[in-house]
Design a protein around this motif. Structure first.
Motif, PDB file in Angstrom:
ATOM      1  N   TYR A   1       0.817  -1.215   0.000  1.00 50.26           N
ATOM      2  CA  TYR A   1       0.000   0.000   0.000  1.00 50.26           C
ATOM      3  C   TYR A   1       0.852   1.268   0.000  1.00 50.26           C
ATOM      4  CZ  TYR A   1      -3.664  -3.321   1.252  1.00 50.26           C
ATOM      5  OH  TYR A   1      -4.537  -4.372   1.256  1.00 50.26           O
TER       6      TYR A   1
ATOM      7  N   GLN B   1      -0.339   5.101  -0.703  1.00 49.60           N
ATOM      8  CA  GLN B   1      -1.757   5.201  -1.054  1.00 49.60           C
ATOM      9  C   GLN B   1      -2.525   6.113  -0.101  1.00 49.60           C
ATOM     10  OE1 GLN B   1      -4.094   1.999  -2.466  1.00 49.60           O
ATOM     11  NE2 GLN B   1      -2.352   0.783  -3.155  1.00 49.60           N
TER      12      GLN B   1
ATOM     13  N   SER C   1      -8.349   4.008  -3.569  1.00 48.62           N
ATOM     14  CA  SER C   1      -7.335   4.207  -2.529  1.00 48.62           C
ATOM     15  C   SER C   1      -7.965   4.242  -1.144  1.00 48.62           C
ATOM     16  CB  SER C   1      -6.558   5.499  -2.786  1.00 48.62           C
ATOM     17  OG  SER C   1      -5.804   5.395  -3.983  1.00 48.62           O
TER      18      SER C   1
ATOM     19  N   ASN D   1      -8.751   0.724  -0.239  1.00 52.03           N
ATOM     20  CA  ASN D   1      -7.515   0.001   0.048  1.00 52.03           C
ATOM     21  C   ASN D   1      -6.952   0.359   1.423  1.00 52.03           C
ATOM     22  OD1 ASN D   1      -7.557  -1.301  -2.406  1.00 52.03           O
ATOM     23  ND2 ASN D   1      -6.173   0.135  -3.419  1.00 52.03           N
TER      24      ASN D   1
ATOM     25  N   MET E   1      -6.496  -1.978   4.637  1.00 48.45           N
ATOM     26  CA  MET E   1      -5.181  -2.134   5.242  1.00 48.45           C
ATOM     27  C   MET E   1      -5.227  -1.870   6.743  1.00 48.45           C
ATOM     28  SD  MET E   1      -2.330  -0.478   6.569  1.00 48.45           S
ATOM     29  CE  MET E   1      -2.574   1.216   6.091  1.00 48.45           C
TER      30      MET E   1
ATOM     31  N   VAL F   1       2.956   4.022   3.993  1.00 43.08           N
ATOM     32  CA  VAL F   1       1.639   4.200   3.382  1.00 43.08           C
ATOM     33  C   VAL F   1       1.286   5.681   3.317  1.00 43.08           C
ATOM     34  CG1 VAL F   1      -0.809   3.547   3.540  1.00 43.08           C
ATOM     35  CG2 VAL F   1       0.960   1.924   4.226  1.00 43.08           C
TER      36      VAL F   1
END
Length: 270
Positions: free
Chosen positions: A40, A43, A51, A54, A58, A125
């Motif tokens: 990731y 993102q 995004s 995601n 995550m 990230v």
């Protein structure tokens, strides 16, 4: 206090010099954090629909892993149980002293492991919000997982039984924590269950921490016309501080259950 100090002095120092003891409590977290960071990467800076989904997924997995990783604590607890029974019967120390010693021993390692794991994920990230909130959340989830492992070890007769109980509880957390099934869709008979799940509060705290600064409305609302942000879409409730408070209260509750079960249930052949 003297009993706790003695246990820490002679047992914790020995355990910290054991590579297997430390490795079982750190390697998995750091490997997982590295994988998540590469999957990731950056993102967190994107505000598009994909995004946001995601990153929220995550963050969910970032709370699930420490709960499952608690299985690493089961062997040492079960191996110490015969010695615990003998020393309690001999009056060497009270049970609360043993619980306090175990909590401190595990928390000291978890404090540093959670710090490094959160550093890897948060900055790779590029998550928004407070790093400290993410760290305290990860640490709190770790400690709740340890406390649940204590309960499983106290209830189970052997390590095989304990390893069977813990994953069942954690899978039920995944099902009802809010990502796979929104809270408003939970069947009435299960409505009491989601508020007891520490993964739910950890995930909500981290989602609120990341998305509170920028939450563009990219999800279609129930009316089929208007748009809503990710916290409304997943029905994220409360505030960051409120969710963290409930997370740590559940830690205390699970520790109390662990102490009670350990005192009441004896797997001992006389």
């Amino acid at each position: 206090l003297s009993s706790v100090y003695t246990l820490l002095k002679y047992r914790t120092w020995r355990n910290y010099r054991d590579v297997q003891f430390v490795g079982a409590r750190s390697a998995g977290h750091l490997i997982f954090a590295t994988v998540m960071a590469t999957m990731y990467y950056a993102q967190g800076t994107n505000l598009d629909l994909d995004s946001q989904i995601n990153v929220s997924n995550m963050l969910f997995m970032n709370n699930v892993l420490p709960a499952f990783a608690a299985g690493a604590y089961l062997p040492s607890i079960l191996m110490e149980r015969p010695l615990l029974y003998r020393e309690l019967d001999d009056g060497c120390y009270p049970l609360p002293a043993y619980i306090a010693y175990k909590v401190i021993e595990e928390a000291l390692i978890a404090l540093f492991v959670s710090l490094f794991a959160t550093l890897i994920v948060h900055y790779s990230v590029m998550l928004d919000g407070s790093f400290l909130i993410d760290w305290f959340t990860y640490f709190g989830i770790q400690q709740c997982g340890v406390a649940v492992a204590y309960v499983c070890a106290a209830v189970a007769r052997d390590v095989d039984a304990a390893n069977a109980i813990l994953p069942v509880y954690n899978v039920l957390q995944i099902l009802f924590a809010g990502l796979l099934l929104h809270s408003e869709d939970v069947p009435t008979g299960w409505a009491w269950w989601p508020p007891t799940l520490f993964v739910r509060y950890g995930w909500q705290a981290q989602v609120l921490n990341h998305f509170k600064r920028a939450e563009p409305p990219v999800f279609l609302a129930d009316d089929g016309v208007s748009l809503e942000g990710i916290t409304a879409y997943y029905d994220i409730k409360g505030s960051v501080n409120g969710n963290l408070t409930l997370l740590y209260l559940l830690w205390i509750a699970w520790l109390a259950i662990a102490a009670t079960v350990t005192a009441k249930v004896r797997h001992q052949i006389r």
